[in-house]
Design an enzyme around this catalytic site. Structure first.
Site, PDB file in Angstrom:
ATOM      1  N   ASP A 127      29.101  49.451  41.426  1.00  0.00           N
ATOM      2  CA  ASP A 127      27.925  48.530  41.329  1.00  0.00           C
ATOM      3  C   ASP A 127      27.982  47.874  43.187  1.00  0.00           C
ATOM      4  O   ASP A 127      27.744  47.206  43.485  1.00  0.00           O
ATOM      5  CB  ASP A 127      27.827  47.780  40.728  1.00  0.00           C
ATOM      6  CG  ASP A 127      26.666  48.091  39.223  1.00  0.00           C
ATOM      7  OD1 ASP A 127      26.656  48.811  39.603  1.00  0.00           O
ATOM      8  OD2 ASP A 127      26.333  46.965  38.766  1.00  0.00           O
ATOM      9  N   ASP A 186      38.658  45.877  33.670  1.00  0.00           N
ATOM     10  CA  ASP A 186      38.039  45.598  34.851  1.00  0.00           C
ATOM     11  C   ASP A 186      39.145  46.725  35.696  1.00  0.00           C
ATOM     12  O   ASP A 186      39.503  47.142  35.536  1.00  0.00           O
ATOM     13  CB  ASP A 186      38.382  44.215  34.873  1.00  0.00           C
ATOM     14  CG  ASP A 186      37.173  43.636  34.018  1.00  0.00           C
ATOM     15  OD1 ASP A 186      35.700  44.218  33.529  1.00  0.00           O
ATOM     16  OD2 ASP A 186      37.295  42.275  33.273  1.00  0.00           O
ATOM     17  N   ASP A 188      40.590  45.376  38.285  1.00  0.00           N
ATOM     18  CA  ASP A 188      41.943  44.546  38.408  1.00  0.00           C
ATOM     19  C   ASP A 188      43.165  44.408  37.016  1.00  0.00           C
ATOM     20  O   ASP A 188      44.214  44.031  37.237  1.00  0.00           O
ATOM     21  CB  ASP A 188      42.271  43.075  38.860  1.00  0.00           C
ATOM     22  CG  ASP A 188      41.700  42.137  37.857  1.00  0.00           C
ATOM     23  OD1 ASP A 188      40.925  43.192  37.076  1.00  0.00           O
ATOM     24  OD2 ASP A 188      41.544  41.066  37.698  1.00  0.00           O
ATOM     25  N   ASP A 280      30.748  40.435  26.665  1.00  0.00           N
ATOM     26  CA  ASP A 280      32.122  41.159  26.079  1.00  0.00           C
ATOM     27  C   ASP A 280      31.644  39.927  24.051  1.00  0.00           C
ATOM     28  O   ASP A 280      31.484  40.399  23.451  1.00  0.00           O
ATOM     29  CB  ASP A 280      33.450  40.745  26.312  1.00  0.00           C
ATOM     30  CG  ASP A 280      33.207  39.231  26.791  1.00  0.00           C
ATOM     31  OD1 ASP A 280      32.084  38.154  26.973  1.00  0.00           O
ATOM     32  OD2 ASP A 280      34.639  39.194  28.012  1.00  0.00           O
TER      33      ASP A 280
END
Length: 480
Positions: A127, A186, A188, A280
């Site tokens: 994105d 994610d 990271d 989530d």
């Protein structure tokens, strides 16, 4: 003239004092007493919940009840006749947004996962609004594709729904229909190569299980005090809360990353919803409610008792931390008629803090910093709780934290770039400054007139709020 000025000041002070006395007895005292009783009740609920989880986790550790023993787990084996088709099809989703420093690490870690190459699809959901970064991410995906990795680079023309919107769009592609499970990471996160070999067997051998959540580890916990504080909070969450939730079939939340979902369970729960930025938790709650009729696994049944613990953990814990310790308790210094018993002001919070700290014993010496950090964070958690409970129509823009990875290490030898000029308004956070000023005022009053010595805690806490309020925590994101 000096005598007249002094007389005027005395008159004004006398009027203010008289007004305070007139308001204090009929209004302030009853309200503050009611708030103290309510906060003590919430503290007691939180105390019972923490002690309960402490007892359960001790039982689990003493008797060695690991997930592999509670649920059926057998390693995946080759099938000579079926070949690789004996292995389930796994989708890996990596949502990212302008991740200049870590996109190579996350994509590389996902492509390095050990699993039959024709039974895995890696989906990078980009994105990014920075065209240069978007081009680099696409080139990285192409580089891995040239090596034979089944990797898909997916973009969309808007950021509607933020991460939830990206995950939702990612599930619409035709190749996803062939997949049985989806692992989400994610940008990271760097999963270990054997991640799928360790998690997928739980889902394959236990049809009633919808989610397998892995723990998080910080690779840079010793480099930054803020990260160390987060490690202390999250270690308790994973090592105690999630472990107890799984072992007792209580509510078991999804942490948004490092988890593997059964795709059919996501579909049954209604898929990803972009109505909230806590997608989530939203999905986990809906899956749990669906589980009342169809499942009985770590994504658990919400019976009345378990709803109580969910209420305590997700609502009461945030409210009591901020409202009691940052508002009600400081306010009692102005009203000596309202007393907070020592068991509520000292003993219970001390025990709760010690129980929270067991998740990271190596950081016990940092407990005071962690307490101050958690109290500052409780301000925003309380705000978010009220917004969620009241179903407020507004939410703040989802600001993605810049992830630097090892960039700081690699750039230490290079000349430091010139820091951009940041307007003072971009650095100041008025809410934190307001709370900090109130705590400072309460501390000064208690030091001058009080007898409980709350000012020691109040001054320390106001410093923490001022540090956050003046923008000395985290990264400053200019508005332009």
């Amino acid at each position: 003239m000096e005598q007249i000025s002094g007389t005027s000041t005395t008159i004004v002070t006398g009027k203010v004092g008289l007004m305070w006395q007139q308001v204090k007895v009929p209004l302030v005292v009853p309200v503050l007493k009611a708030m103290v009783v309510l906060c003590l009740a919430m503290s007691a609920m939180l105390f019972v919940e923490r002690v309960y989880m402490g007892i359960v986790i001790v039982f689990l550790k003493l008797f060695g009840r690991k997930p592999e023993k509670r649920y059926k787990w057998e390693p995946m084996k080759d099938d000579v006749e079926l070949g690789n088709s004996a292995y389930p099809m796994v989708l890996i989703q990596i949502p990212m947004y302008n991740e200049k420093e870590v996109y190579q690490l996350s994509i590389g870690a996902a492509c390095g996962l050990s699993w039959p190459s024709d039974r895995i699809v890696i989906q990078v959901l980009d994105d990014s609004t920075d065209h240069a970064i978007k081009s680099m991410v696409e080139q990285e995906c192409q580089r891995w594709a040239n090596k034979g990795v089944n990797i898909k680079y997916e973009i969309r023309d808007n950021r509607n729904g933020y991460k939830a919107g990206a995950l939702k769009e990612g599930m619409k592609h035709s190749y996803v229909k062939q997949c049985d499970y989806v692992a989400i990471f994610d940008a990271d996160f760097q999963p270990e190569p054997d991640f799928l070999w360790r998690t997928i067997p739980f889902l394959v051998n236990n049809p009633e299980i919808a989610l397998v959540q892995a723990r998080w580890k910080f690779v840079n916990a010793d480099e930054c005090l803020m990260t160390r504080m987060q490690e202390m909070s999250l270690d308790y969450h994973f090592k105690v809360e999630q472990e107890v939730g799984s072992s007792t079939y209580a509510f078991f939340g999804f942490n948004g990353t490092a988890g593997v979902w059964r795709i059919s369970a996501i579909d049954e729960a209604g898929g990803w919803k972009d109505r909230t930025t806590v997608e989530d938790m939203d999905l986990a709650v809906r899956a749990s409610l669906k589980g009342i009729n169809s499942t009985d696994g770590p994504v658990a049944l919400l019976t009345s008792s378990r709803k109580c613990f969910f209420f305590v953990r997700k609502i009461v814990a945030h409210l009591v931390t901020f409202v009691f310790y940052c508002v009600v308790l400081p306010s009692t210094v102005f009203v000596p008629d309202v007393q907070v018993p020592k068991w509520g002001a000292v003993y219970i919070p001390s025990i709760i803090t010690l129980l929270n700290a067991v998740g990271t014993p190596r950081s016990l010496h940092l407990m005071m910093f962690w307490i101050l950090f958690e109290n500052v964070m409780s301000l925003h958690r309380t705000k978010a709780t009220f917004i969620g409970l009241l179903e407020a129509g507004r939410v703040n823009e989802w600001v993605v934290t810049e992830k630097l990875g090892d960039a700081l290490k690699t750039k230490l030898g290079a000349k430091a770039p010139k820091k951009p000029r940041i307007r003072i308004g971009d650095r100041l956070h008025l809410l934190e400054l307001g709370v900090g000023a109130y705590l400072f005022f309460c501390g000064c009053y208690d030091m001058a007139f009080g007898a409980n010595h709350y000012f020691i805690f109040l001054f320390l806490q106001c410093i923490a709020f001022f540090v956050a309020g003046f923008g000395y925590v985290g990264t400053i994101v200019p508005t332009s």
